[in-house]
Design a protein around this motif. Structure first.
Motif, PDB file in Angstrom:
ATOM      1  N   LEU A  41      -8.271 -10.725  -4.090  1.00  0.00           N
ATOM      2  CA  LEU A  41      -8.214 -10.212  -2.718  1.00  0.00           C
ATOM      3  C   LEU A  41      -8.006  -8.704  -2.676  1.00  0.00           C
ATOM      4  N   GLY A  42      -7.727  -8.107  -3.800  1.00  0.00           N
ATOM      5  CA  GLY A  42      -7.527  -6.671  -3.836  1.00  0.00           C
ATOM      6  C   GLY A  42      -6.242  -6.270  -3.138  1.00  0.00           C
ATOM      7  N   LEU A  43      -6.217  -5.057  -2.607  1.00  0.00           N
ATOM      8  CA  LEU A  43      -5.061  -4.547  -1.881  1.00  0.00           C
ATOM      9  C   LEU A  43      -5.296  -4.715  -0.392  1.00  0.00           C
ATOM     10  N   ARG A  44      -4.330  -5.324   0.263  1.00  0.00           N
ATOM     11  CA  ARG A  44      -4.420  -5.483   1.711  1.00  0.00           C
ATOM     12  C   ARG A  44      -3.251  -4.749   2.360  1.00  0.00           C
ATOM     13  N   LEU A  45      -3.562  -3.983   3.389  1.00  0.00           N
ATOM     14  CA  LEU A  45      -2.565  -3.160   4.040  1.00  0.00           C
ATOM     15  C   LEU A  45      -1.702  -4.003   4.969  1.00  0.00           C
ATOM     16  N   ILE A  46      -0.396  -3.895   4.787  1.00  0.00           N
ATOM     17  CA  ILE A  46       0.541  -4.642   5.631  1.00  0.00           C
ATOM     18  C   ILE A  46       0.971  -3.768   6.806  1.00  0.00           C
ATOM     19  N   TYR A  47       1.511  -2.601   6.482  1.00  0.00           N
ATOM     20  CA  TYR A  47       1.952  -1.637   7.493  1.00  0.00           C
ATOM     21  C   TYR A  47       1.723  -0.226   6.978  1.00  0.00           C
ATOM     22  N   PHE A  48       1.609   0.675   7.926  1.00  0.00           N
ATOM     23  CA  PHE A  48       1.401   2.083   7.644  1.00  0.00           C
ATOM     24  C   PHE A  48       2.329   2.887   8.570  1.00  0.00           C
ATOM     25  N   SER A  49       2.931   3.938   8.026  1.00  0.00           N
ATOM     26  CA  SER A  49       3.779   4.806   8.850  1.00  0.00           C
ATOM     27  C   SER A  49       3.319   6.242   8.677  1.00  0.00           C
ATOM     28  N   TYR A  50       3.134   6.965   9.782  1.00  0.00           N
ATOM     29  CA  TYR A  50       2.661   8.338   9.702  1.00  0.00           C
ATOM     30  C   TYR A  50       3.741   9.358  10.073  1.00  0.00           C
ATOM     31  N   ASP A  51       4.943   8.859  10.371  1.00  0.00           N
ATOM     32  CA  ASP A  51       6.045   9.753  10.689  1.00  0.00           C
ATOM     33  C   ASP A  51       7.311   8.903  10.782  1.00  0.00           C
ATOM     34  N   VAL A  52       8.431   9.577  10.838  1.00  0.00           N
ATOM     35  CA  VAL A  52       9.701   8.852  10.980  1.00  0.00           C
ATOM     36  C   VAL A  52       9.653   8.021  12.266  1.00  0.00           C
ATOM     37  N   LYS A  53      10.085   6.778  12.143  1.00  0.00           N
ATOM     38  CA  LYS A  53      10.148   5.812  13.247  1.00  0.00           C
ATOM     39  C   LYS A  53       8.765   5.427  13.806  1.00  0.00           C
ATOM     40  N   MET A  54       7.693   5.920  13.222  1.00  0.00           N
ATOM     41  CA  MET A  54       6.351   5.571  13.691  1.00  0.00           C
ATOM     42  C   MET A  54       5.719   4.600  12.715  1.00  0.00           C
ATOM     43  N   LYS A  55       5.052   3.589  13.245  1.00  0.00           N
ATOM     44  CA  LYS A  55       4.432   2.597  12.376  1.00  0.00           C
ATOM     45  C   LYS A  55       3.184   2.049  13.044  1.00  0.00           C
ATOM     46  N   GLU A  56       2.314   1.536  12.201  1.00  0.00           N
ATOM     47  CA  GLU A  56       1.103   0.900  12.681  1.00  0.00           C
ATOM     48  C   GLU A  56       0.850  -0.351  11.860  1.00  0.00           C
ATOM     49  N   LYS A  57       0.432  -1.402  12.502  1.00  0.00           N
ATOM     50  CA  LYS A  57       0.116  -2.628  11.771  1.00  0.00           C
ATOM     51  C   LYS A  57      -1.143  -2.423  10.935  1.00  0.00           C
ATOM     52  N   GLY A  58      -1.115  -3.053   9.774  1.00  0.00           N
ATOM     53  CA  GLY A  58      -2.297  -3.082   8.938  1.00  0.00           C
ATOM     54  C   GLY A  58      -3.087  -4.348   9.192  1.00  0.00           C
ATOM     55  N   ASP A  59      -3.680  -4.858   8.140  1.00  0.00           N
ATOM     56  CA  ASP A  59      -4.531  -6.040   8.275  1.00  0.00           C
ATOM     57  C   ASP A  59      -3.761  -7.352   8.270  1.00  0.00           C
ATOM     58  N   ILE A  60      -2.586  -7.349   7.638  1.00  0.00           N
ATOM     59  CA  ILE A  60      -1.837  -8.611   7.491  1.00  0.00           C
ATOM     60  C   ILE A  60      -0.358  -8.418   7.804  1.00  0.00           C
ATOM     61  N   PRO A  61       0.020  -8.037   9.026  1.00  0.00           N
ATOM     62  CA  PRO A  61       1.425  -7.760   9.326  1.00  0.00           C
ATOM     63  C   PRO A  61       2.280  -9.002   9.595  1.00  0.00           C
ATOM     64  N   GLU A  62       1.658 -10.144   9.772  1.00  0.00           N
ATOM     65  CA  GLU A  62       2.412 -11.334  10.183  1.00  0.00           C
ATOM     66  C   GLU A  62       3.445 -11.700   9.124  1.00  0.00           C
ATOM     67  N   GLY A  63       4.676 -11.930   9.570  1.00  0.00           N
ATOM     68  CA  GLY A  63       5.753 -12.308   8.658  1.00  0.00           C
ATOM     69  C   GLY A  63       6.483 -11.130   8.047  1.00  0.00           C
ATOM     70  N   TYR A  64       6.041  -9.901   8.399  1.00  0.00           N
ATOM     71  CA  TYR A  64       6.646  -8.687   7.848  1.00  0.00           C
ATOM     72  C   TYR A  64       7.064  -7.750   8.973  1.00  0.00           C
ATOM     73  N   SER A  65       8.047  -6.929   8.700  1.00  0.00           N
ATOM     74  CA  SER A  65       8.361  -5.803   9.558  1.00  0.00           C
ATOM     75  C   SER A  65       8.681  -4.623   8.649  1.00  0.00           C
ATOM     76  N   VAL A  66       8.764  -3.430   9.240  1.00  0.00           N
ATOM     77  CA  VAL A  66       9.045  -2.237   8.448  1.00  0.00           C
ATOM     78  C   VAL A  66      10.057  -1.371   9.172  1.00  0.00           C
ATOM     79  N   SER A  67      10.643  -0.467   8.399  1.00  0.00           N
ATOM     80  CA  SER A  67      11.602   0.476   8.952  1.00  0.00           C
ATOM     81  C   SER A  67      11.406   1.814   8.270  1.00  0.00           C
ATOM     82  N   ARG A  68      11.357   2.874   9.091  1.00  0.00           N
ATOM     83  CA  ARG A  68      11.278   4.231   8.539  1.00  0.00           C
ATOM     84  C   ARG A  68      12.223   5.116   9.352  1.00  0.00           C
TER      85      ARG A  68
END
Lengths: 113, 112
Positions: A41-68
């Motif tokens: 399946l290669g690499l699949r993006l879960i989440y992406f963050s472009y700044d502090v406290k900013m986040k964007e869902k990737g292709d497979i965010p279900e079941g995950y969360s992130v913190s920056r």
């Protein structure tokens, strides 16, 4: 030497546990990423963050969360670990302003039993 | 969905031969990058080509980009056993952010 450091190389957790995967970079990068890698399946993006406290869902965010909360640290949280989240997790960072390459951590191999 | 798709999925060649790997993608990009991964490790960046470039070289690596066909190729010349690894293409989309998406990868085996 630039560095992206993931807190654990190997991790074994029980089903239903809350799991924290930590990633720290020392390059003052704006962008940080969490991927999971599975055979075929290669690499699949879960989440992406472009700044502090900013986040964007990737292709497979279900079941995950992130913190920056700080620029250098990006945490991936498995709210209630399940066996289908057994995988290799890779953290990466990159500079926004130069839109250049990403630097990867060594990976965390998570097994959920 | 994954943006890049590499071809072939696996490649086996003799040391000294050239290895050619291809990548196709779906949407407009700012740049395309190639990475290498040794077994069980993190990825290492090899080369980046911007959307307004057609060809780029770095040592034994040559990458081309055809934006009209939405495809790229990576050529490794005079391969060595140490080139045995998985290779991934990754694309950065046009627009404000630098979200990077990867393909499924190509497994290259170089026989001594």
């Amino acid at each position: 030497d630039v560095k992206v450091t993931q807190s654990s190389r190997y991790l074994v957790k029980r089903t239903g546990e809350k799991v924290f995967l930590e990633c720290v970079q020392d390059m003052d990068h704006e962008n940080m990423f969490w991927y999971r890698q599975d055979p075929g399946l290669g690499l699949r993006l879960i989440y992406f963050s472009y700044d502090v406290k900013m986040k964007e869902k990737g292709d497979i965010p279900e079941g995950y969360s992130v913190s920056r909360e700080k620029k250098e640290r990006f945490s991936l949280i498995l709210e209630s670990a399940s066996t289908n989240q057994t995988s290799m997790y890779l953290c990466a960072s990159s500079s926004f302003s130069r839109n250049t390459e990403a630097f990867f951590g060594q990976g965390t191999r998570l097994t959920v039993v | 969905s994954q943006q890049g798709e590499e071809d072939p999925q696996a490649l086996s060649i003799q040391e000294g031969e050239n290895a050619t790997m291809n990548c196709s993608y779906k949407t407009s990009i700012n740049n395309l990058q190639w990475y290498r991964q040794n077994s069980g490790r993190g990825l290492v960046h090899l080369i980046l080509i911007r959307s307004n470039e057609r060809e780029k070289h770095s040592g034994r690596l040559r990458v081309t980009l055809d934006t009209s066909k939405k495809s790229s190729s990576l050529l490794i010349t005079a391969s060595r056993a140490a080139d045995t690894a998985s290779y991934f293409c990754a694309t950065a989309p046009t627009g404000a952010n630098s979200k990077l998406t990867f393909g499924k990868g190509i497994t290259l085996s170089v026989r001594p």
